[in-house]
Design an enzyme around this catalytic site. Structure first.
Site, PDB file in Angstrom:
ATOM      1  N   CYS A  66       0.810  -1.221   0.000  1.00  0.00           N
ATOM      2  CA  CYS A  66       0.000   0.000   0.000  1.00  0.00           C
ATOM      3  C   CYS A  66       0.839   1.265   0.000  1.00  0.00           C
ATOM      4  O   CYS A  66       0.590   2.192  -0.766  1.00  0.00           O
ATOM      5  CB  CYS A  66      -0.996  -0.003   1.158  1.00  0.00           C
TER       6      CYS A  66
ATOM      7  N   HIS B  44      -2.504   1.137   7.016  1.00  0.00           N
ATOM      8  CA  HIS B  44      -2.847   0.995   5.595  1.00  0.00           C
ATOM      9  C   HIS B  44      -3.159   2.373   5.021  1.00  0.00           C
ATOM     10  O   HIS B  44      -3.737   3.218   5.700  1.00  0.00           O
ATOM     11  CB  HIS B  44      -4.058   0.068   5.435  1.00  0.00           C
TER      12      HIS B  44
ATOM     13  N   HIS C 224      -5.968   1.532  -3.882  1.00  0.00           N
ATOM     14  CA  HIS C 224      -4.951   1.051  -2.947  1.00  0.00           C
ATOM     15  C   HIS C 224      -4.477  -0.340  -3.350  1.00  0.00           C
ATOM     16  O   HIS C 224      -5.055  -0.974  -4.231  1.00  0.00           O
ATOM     17  CB  HIS C 224      -5.516   1.031  -1.522  1.00  0.00           C
TER      18      HIS C 224
END
Length: 135
Positions: free
Chosen positions: A39, A91, A103
């Protein structure tokens, strides 16, 4: 060129660069299109390739860059953060507008666009940062 046009174009560059990477496989610690991205390397690559902005390597470090903003202020190109590993800012993704973000989600998956209204993401939302200045 007006400031509005300039920043709109910068935002478009970020979004288009990110969308080019949709379909690239996820790899924890990965940092290339060939080997896969996680990510934070996805976000790092998008900002570097699109507008020449160098962001830190990890989601936690990226959560310290730019201006903190409220979810109600989200604009395309903003970074959105989630608690996916039982720790805050574990994240990160890039907000697209209309409650969608792109993402690199997890092992066995690939870069994609998802809806932040999904209960999984809603319950894990940690905050947002604006990297691209006033637009």
């Amino acid at each position: 060129m007006s400031f509005v046009e300039r920043y709109t174009n910068v935002t478009q560059d970020v979004i288009l660069e990110g969308l080019k990477l949709v379909g690239v496989r996820y790899k924890m610690g990965g940092n290339s299109v060939e080997n896969g991205l996680d990510c934070s390397s996805f976000v790092q690559m998008v900002f570097k390739e699109s507008i020449g902005a160098y962001l830190p390597r990890t989601a936690r470090e990226q959560s310290q860059v730019g201006e903190q903003i409220d979810a109600s202020q989200l604009q395309p190109g903003d970074l959105v953060f989630f608690n996916t590993m039982r720790r805050t800012f574990s994240h990160v993704g890039i907000y697209l507008g209309d409650n969608h973000f792109m993402h690199a989600p997890r092992a066995g998956s690939e870069v994609r666009v998802e809806n932040m209204n999904n209960s999984y993401w809603q319950s894990r939302f940690n905050g947002a940062r604006r990297i691209i200045e006033a637009r």
